[in-house]
Design an enzyme around this catalytic site. Structure first.
Site, PDB file in Angstrom:
ATOM      1  N   CYS A  90       1.205  -0.997  -0.052  1.00 56.13           N
ATOM      2  CA  CYS A  90      -0.378  -0.428  -0.428  1.00 56.13           C
ATOM      3  C   CYS A  90       1.546   1.270   0.081  1.00 56.13           C
ATOM      4  O   CYS A  90       1.633   1.555   0.644  1.00 56.13           O
ATOM      5  CB  CYS A  90      -0.899  -0.044   1.367  1.00 56.13           C
ATOM      6  SG  CYS A  90      -2.225  -1.577   1.349  1.00 56.13           S
TER       7      CYS A  90
ATOM      8  N   GLY B 203       1.660  -0.157  -4.909  1.00 54.62           N
ATOM      9  CA  GLY B 203       0.125  -1.104  -4.904  1.00 54.62           C
ATOM     10  C   GLY B 203      -0.578  -0.915  -6.974  1.00 54.62           C
ATOM     11  O   GLY B 203      -0.822   0.822  -6.201  1.00 54.62           O
TER      12      GLY B 203
ATOM     13  N   ASN C  44      -0.837   1.965   5.637  1.00 52.65           N
ATOM     14  CA  ASN C  44      -0.198   1.155   4.741  1.00 52.65           C
ATOM     15  C   ASN C  44       0.494   0.151   6.432  1.00 52.65           C
ATOM     16  O   ASN C  44       0.357   0.853   7.135  1.00 52.65           O
ATOM     17  CB  ASN C  44       1.278   2.421   4.252  1.00 52.65           C
ATOM     18  CG  ASN C  44       2.001   1.174   3.255  1.00 52.65           C
ATOM     19  OD1 ASN C  44       3.396   2.071   3.887  1.00 52.65           O
ATOM     20  ND2 ASN C  44       2.013   0.488   3.247  1.00 52.65           N
ATOM     21  N   GLY C  45       1.054  -1.114   5.604  1.00 53.96           N
ATOM     22  CA  GLY C  45       1.177  -1.956   6.865  1.00 53.96           C
ATOM     23  C   GLY C  45       0.230  -2.934   7.049  1.00 53.96           C
ATOM     24  O   GLY C  45      -0.722  -3.254   6.488  1.00 53.96           O
TER      25      GLY C  45
ATOM     26  N   TYR D  41      14.710  -1.956  -1.598  1.00 50.86           N
ATOM     27  CA  TYR D  41      13.664  -2.179  -2.973  1.00 50.86           C
ATOM     28  C   TYR D  41      12.096  -1.275  -3.251  1.00 50.86           C
ATOM     29  O   TYR D  41      12.055  -0.895  -4.291  1.00 50.86           O
ATOM     30  CB  TYR D  41      12.883  -4.261  -2.776  1.00 50.86           C
ATOM     31  CG  TYR D  41      12.508  -4.106  -3.797  1.00 50.86           C
ATOM     32  CD1 TYR D  41      12.947  -3.983  -6.032  1.00 50.86           C
ATOM     33  CD2 TYR D  41      11.186  -4.563  -3.942  1.00 50.86           C
ATOM     34  CE1 TYR D  41      11.576  -4.554  -6.635  1.00 50.86           C
ATOM     35  CE2 TYR D  41       9.556  -4.813  -4.842  1.00 50.86           C
ATOM     36  CZ  TYR D  41      10.982  -4.655  -5.912  1.00 50.86           C
ATOM     37  OH  TYR D  41       9.703  -4.916  -7.515  1.00 50.86           O
TER      38      TYR D  41
END
Ligand code: SF4
Length: 484
Positions: free
Chosen positions: A16, A42, A120-121, A261
């Site tokens: 996300c 995402g 997000n998570g 990344y």
């Protein structure tokens, strides 16, 4: 819905990105641009909620890329107001074929007004919380762990929404960077370990911005003010910004893979360019794993900065031995078996004239299942390379992530079942070497490497040491690494 590339399942995927703006006319347009810059976090779906004093809350949630949905005037006109938040998401393995109701931001109507949240998570105790909430009468609309936050807020007895959010998030375990909004407030929160990123930005005309990454500030010409600190909640109104620390203080454990990344190379993390960190990873990799060769090639695009660093440090010439086709994105809707077998060739092609007869060092960011690495090696050998040496800019990925990153089950991770030597044999390359965990820590700026007694980052996917116990997964039978 955009296609999942047939070979993209050989990477870990961030699930996300979140973004929010307050204090501008038509905040939703800014959010759309921000989400576009966060699309790498995402690609399955995105959503925006806005608030206008006259028209109240409005939302739009769509499958597909931001550019294909949130650029249409007819849609953006439905999202008026000076305050908006948004979310992009990737579908996890368990939720393929997800419904639109799983697309965030989520919205809740409370006695003191509405609130929307984008997360997000990953909440590692979401199953337990969900069971408890359902038993106590909550009716869930989605299959997302993030919805627990809304239901926990609904049950809180606090008198305002930020305090209800604090109450809710104190019950939540795992990783969260949350961007939320009420009618008048933009709220940003990071979990006490600060696993996932969240930054604060400022627009020239006074508006405030919250974003997963700084690259999304650049697109709207906002200035980076600072990172939201681990465990911090900021509440922003048109009058200014307040900061709280509602959680028990803990040592920060930012995700080290963001450096390797997930984040875009043009983002800044911890005051340092992600590109420069990746280049430095290549430098460390060259120091730790030298080899005699004629050419250093990146596996594009994510291996490029590390390959530049490797070439610079080793003195071996750098060359683009593999060329990426930028235009295949939407060509193949269904990853059929036939296309899967064509595999990497759809996306990557070898620059034969450069490769022929050379001893090639291939630099990639990670090895997950190893399927892509095998195919790339075959392409390089078919093109006439004399030798192929893989150099990997992260340690072996031997453990799944439970903090908001889509990872295959542990047994599918090549490094979970094979030693480095066995992986080399499996990939059938002349050599295969990974950067060490200490080398990676040095590259991200920790001069003395990893502090084993109190690691400075989350590195669980490499070390198996989870900073927050993944309690839902343990309940399902996941076995933690045995104590040494
Ligand atoms: S387990 Fe790996 S990918 Fe997940 S948060 Fe930790 S370092 Fe990042």
């Amino acid at each position: 819905m955009p296609p999942a590339h047939p070979f993209d399942d050989d990477k870990l995927k961030e699930e996300c990105g979140v973004f929010g703006v307050i204090g501008v006319t038509d905040a939703a347009n800014f959010v759309a641009l921000g989400l576009h810059a966060l699309q790498h976090r995402g690609q399955e779906a995105g959503g925006i909620v806005s608030h206008h004093p006259d028209y109240g809350f409005n939302n739009a949630r769509r499958f597909g890329y931001v550019r294909d949905n949130f650029t249409k005037q007819s849609l953006m006109q439905t999202l008026p107001g000076p305050l908006a938040i948004g979310h992009v998401r990737y579908s996890t393995a368990g939720s393929k074929g997800a419904a639109i109701r799983d697309v965030q931001p989520f919205f809740g109507e409370f006695s003191m007004g509405g609130a929307a949240i984008a997360h997000n998570g990953n909440i590692t105790n979401a199953n337990a919380l969900r069971r408890e909430l359902i038993e106590r009468g909550s009716i869930f609309q989605s299959s997302s762990d993030s919805e627990c936050i809304i239901h926990l807020m609904a049950r809180s007895l606090q008198r305002n929404i930020p305090e209800r959010m604090e109450d809710a998030l104190r019950r939540v375990e795992g990783a969260f960077s949350v961007v939320a909004m009420t009618r008048t407030k933009l709220i940003g929160v990071r979990d006490p370990l600060g696993v996932r990123p969240l930054v604060l930005g400022r627009l020239a005309d006074g508006g405030w911005v919250l974003s997963s990454e700084t690259c999304a500030l650049d697109i709207i010409n906002a200035e980076l003010v600072r990172e939201i600190e681990p465990g911090e909640m900021v509440v922003i109104t048109e009058k200014g910004i307040e900061s709280h620390f509602p959680f028990r203080k803990q040592s920060a454990r930012f995700c080290i893979f963001e450096h390797v990344y997930f984040s875009r190379p043009d983002s800044i993390i911890g005051g340092r360019s992600v590109y420069e960190t990746r280049r430095q990873i290549g430098v460390e990799l060259a120091r730790e794993t030298p080899v005699e060769a004629d050419l250093v090639c990146p596996v594009p695009d994510s291996g490029t900065p590390a390959a530049i660093g490797y070439a610079h440090e080793s003195g071996i010439p750098f060359g683009m031995g593999i060329i990426r086709n930028q235009y295949m994105g939407r060509t193949f809707i269904e990853p059929t078996e036939q296309i899967r077998n064509m595999g990497v060739r759809l996306k990557l092609n070898v620059n034969r004239a450069l490769i022929r007869g050379k001893r090639v060092v291939l630099v990639d960011d990670s090895v997950v299942r190893g399927t892509t690495s095998r195919k790339i090696k075959e392409m390089i050998l078919d093109a006439g390379a004399a030798e192929v040496h893989f150099r990997i800019a992260s340690p072996p990925t031997a453990w799944p992530c439970f903090y908001g990153v889509d990872t295959p089950q542990r047994e599918k991770l090549l490094a979970a079942t094979m030693s480095e030597e066995e992986m080399r044999d499996h990939l059938n390359v002349d050599s295969l070497k990974f950067i060490s965990l200490d080398g990676l820590y040095r590259a991200v700026g920790e001069a003395s490497g990893r502090d084993a007694s109190c690691p400075q980052y989350c590195d669980a996917c490499f070390s198996g040491e989870y900073p927050v116990a993944p309690s839902d997964m343990i309940e399902k039978g996941f076995e933690l690494k045995a104590a040494e």
